[in-house]
Design an enzyme around this catalytic site. Structure first.
Site, mmCIF file in Angstrom:
data_model
loop_
_atom_site.group_PDB
_atom_site.id
_atom_site.type_symbol
_atom_site.label_atom_id
_atom_site.label_comp_id
_atom_site.label_asym_id
_atom_site.label_seq_id
_atom_site.Cartn_x
_atom_site.Cartn_y
_atom_site.Cartn_z
ATOM 1 N N TYR A 151 -8.004 -3.661 4.968
ATOM 2 C CA TYR A 151 -6.581 -3.988 4.815
ATOM 3 C C TYR A 151 -6.395 -5.501 4.715
ATOM 4 O O TYR A 151 -5.754 -6.002 3.786
ATOM 5 C CB TYR A 151 -5.806 -3.425 6.005
ATOM 6 C CG TYR A 151 -4.305 -3.560 5.901
ATOM 7 C CD1 TYR A 151 -3.579 -2.768 5.008
ATOM 8 C CD2 TYR A 151 -3.610 -4.459 6.714
ATOM 9 C CE1 TYR A 151 -2.193 -2.894 4.920
ATOM 10 C CE2 TYR A 151 -2.233 -4.579 6.629
ATOM 11 C CZ TYR A 151 -1.530 -3.787 5.738
ATOM 12 O OH TYR A 151 -0.162 -3.905 5.654
ATOM 13 N N LYS A 171 -5.381 -7.264 1.293
ATOM 14 C CA LYS A 171 -4.089 -7.957 1.154
ATOM 15 C C LYS A 171 -4.292 -9.432 0.815
ATOM 16 O O LYS A 171 -3.470 -10.026 0.129
ATOM 17 C CB LYS A 171 -3.278 -7.818 2.449
ATOM 18 C CG LYS A 171 -2.700 -6.418 2.660
ATOM 19 C CD LYS A 171 -1.475 -6.196 1.780
ATOM 20 C CE LYS A 171 -0.795 -4.872 2.079
ATOM 21 N NZ LYS A 171 0.341 -4.614 1.175
ATOM 22 N N GLY A 226 3.638 8.077 2.708
ATOM 23 C CA GLY A 226 5.061 8.289 2.392
ATOM 24 C C GLY A 226 5.415 9.763 2.571
ATOM 25 O O GLY A 226 4.513 10.611 2.599
ATOM 26 N N ASP A 246 -0.676 7.521 -8.081
ATOM 27 C CA ASP A 246 -1.519 6.585 -7.348
ATOM 28 C C ASP A 246 -1.604 5.303 -8.180
ATOM 29 O O ASP A 246 -2.042 5.350 -9.333
ATOM 30 C CB ASP A 246 -2.909 7.224 -7.192
ATOM 31 C CG ASP A 246 -3.847 6.362 -6.384
ATOM 32 O OD1 ASP A 246 -3.636 5.136 -6.316
ATOM 33 O OD2 ASP A 246 -4.808 6.928 -5.822
ATOM 34 N N TYR A 291 -2.339 -14.642 -11.464
ATOM 35 C CA TYR A 291 -1.468 -14.169 -12.563
ATOM 36 C C TYR A 291 -0.339 -15.174 -12.811
ATOM 37 O O TYR A 291 0.105 -15.344 -13.933
ATOM 38 C CB TYR A 291 -0.908 -12.766 -12.271
ATOM 39 C CG TYR A 291 -1.801 -11.689 -12.847
ATOM 40 C CD1 TYR A 291 -2.957 -11.288 -12.197
ATOM 41 C CD2 TYR A 291 -1.493 -11.078 -14.077
ATOM 42 C CE1 TYR A 291 -3.791 -10.324 -12.729
ATOM 43 C CE2 TYR A 291 -2.325 -10.114 -14.618
ATOM 44 C CZ TYR A 291 -3.458 -9.736 -13.949
ATOM 45 O OH TYR A 291 -4.290 -8.787 -14.492
#
Ligand code: UDP
Length: 308
Positions: A143, A147, A36, A56, A157
């Site tokens: 990654y 993901k 970012g 973070d 959850y």
């Protein structure tokens, strides 16, 4: 509404926050500025309802909010492979921290998942029911598997604690405010063309992707966040498949410059074909991309022209 956007200083986050602020929401961004940028934050800071926290998401945080968009994680192969362990932990520990917060305040979470969870797909186009073909040992796995695990955590959850989760799988997206050195194909080709450098094609350029303009994605994401009784996952992407060589030719045409094409090695585990089936998004969200590739590329080219 009070909305938390993790990774809100990045390319997608910037456009999402801009829209949410325009709608009058209060927006808090958590970002460790790995990919970012401060420029994006400066721009967003012009809004009164905006707050930036340098943080973070692997470390705990506590903000009482109604909604959370979980975008934190470098998304360009070049960047997510720089510190692969951090990439995995951000998707696993970071997502757990997001989900704990959602549980505490009964907030709704939109998880930014990815077409990468399909790996190098054996089924084309990819439907949400396709379970994918990921090499768990390869350089993209940090990654892809990160993901995938984040999706699993969201579903657990939901089942275990009734956390209100939604999952979108984002396909290749481009537009203004991508970084010049992002390493992804659209920004690379445009920047190379504008600087009169060779256009770098990895492999023979026959591999395919599909490209959606950022505004279309943001519409899809906010529609999903506001949807009722729909968890997803849902693909958000442009269904039009295009080869990388064709993309290069279009960008050379649109910039009206005469860059040469230079062939380089294809990165390990680079998916050969990828483009989404978006019938679920059409049906459940009444959503489909509206911006044609050439129009979106022209807007992106003029953004980079100004910057370079
Ligand atoms: N690519 C390319 N030249 C570049 C950058 C990327 O040919 O300068 C190719 C890359 O190998 C892949 C496709 O373009 O096949 C899309 O790459 P990108 O990094 O944008 O995203 P990915 O879809 O692989 O995550």
């Amino acid at each position: 509404m009070k909305i938390l956007v993790t990774g809100g200083a990045g390319f997608i986050g910037f456009h999402l926050c801009t829209k949410l602020l325009k709608q009058g929401h209060e927006v808090i961004v958590l970002d460790n500025l790995l990919t970012g940028t401060k420029d994006n934050i400066e721009e967003l800071n012009k809004h009164n309802n905006f707050k930036f926290v340098y943080h973070d998401i692997n470390k705990p945080f506590d903000y009482e909010v109604n909604q959370i968009y979980n975008l934190a994680c470098p998304a360009s192969p070049v960047y997510y492979q720089k510190d692969p362990i951090q990439t995995t932990t951000t998707n696993v520990l970071g997502t757990i921290n997001v989900l704990k917060l959602a549980k505490k305040y009964k907030a709704r979470v939109l998880q930014a998942s990815t077409s990468e969870i399909y790996g190098d797909p054996l089924e084309n186009p990819q439907k949400e029911t396709y379970t994918g073909n990921v090499n768990t040992l390869g350089p993209r796995a940090c990654y892809d598997e990160g993901k995938r695990c984040a999706e699993t955590l969201c579903m657990d959850y939901l089942r275990q604690y009734k956390v209100d989760v939604k999952i979108v799988r984002i396909f290749n997206t481009y537009g203004p405010n991508m970084y010049e050195n992002d390493g992804r194909v659209v920004s690379n080709f445009i920047v190379q063309a504008l600087k009169n450098k060779n256009i770098t094609i990895y492999g023979d350029g026959s591999q395919t992707r599909s490209f959606q303009y950022i505004d279309d994605l943001i519409n899809g994401m906010t529609l999903m966040m506001e949807s009722k009784n729909f968890v997803g996952p849902v693909n958000l992407g442009n269904p039009k498949e295009i080869s990388i060589i064709k993309l290069a030719k279009i960008i050379i045409d649109l910039t009206n410059l005469n860059s040469d094409i230079e062939y380089k090695n294809l990165p390990e585990d680079d998916p050969k074909r990828r483009f989404p089936d978006i019938s679920l998004a059409r049906k459940m969200l009444n959503w489909e991309p509206e911006i044609q590739l050439k129009d979106g590329l022209l807007k992106t080219i003029s953004y980079f022209k100004e910057r370079i």
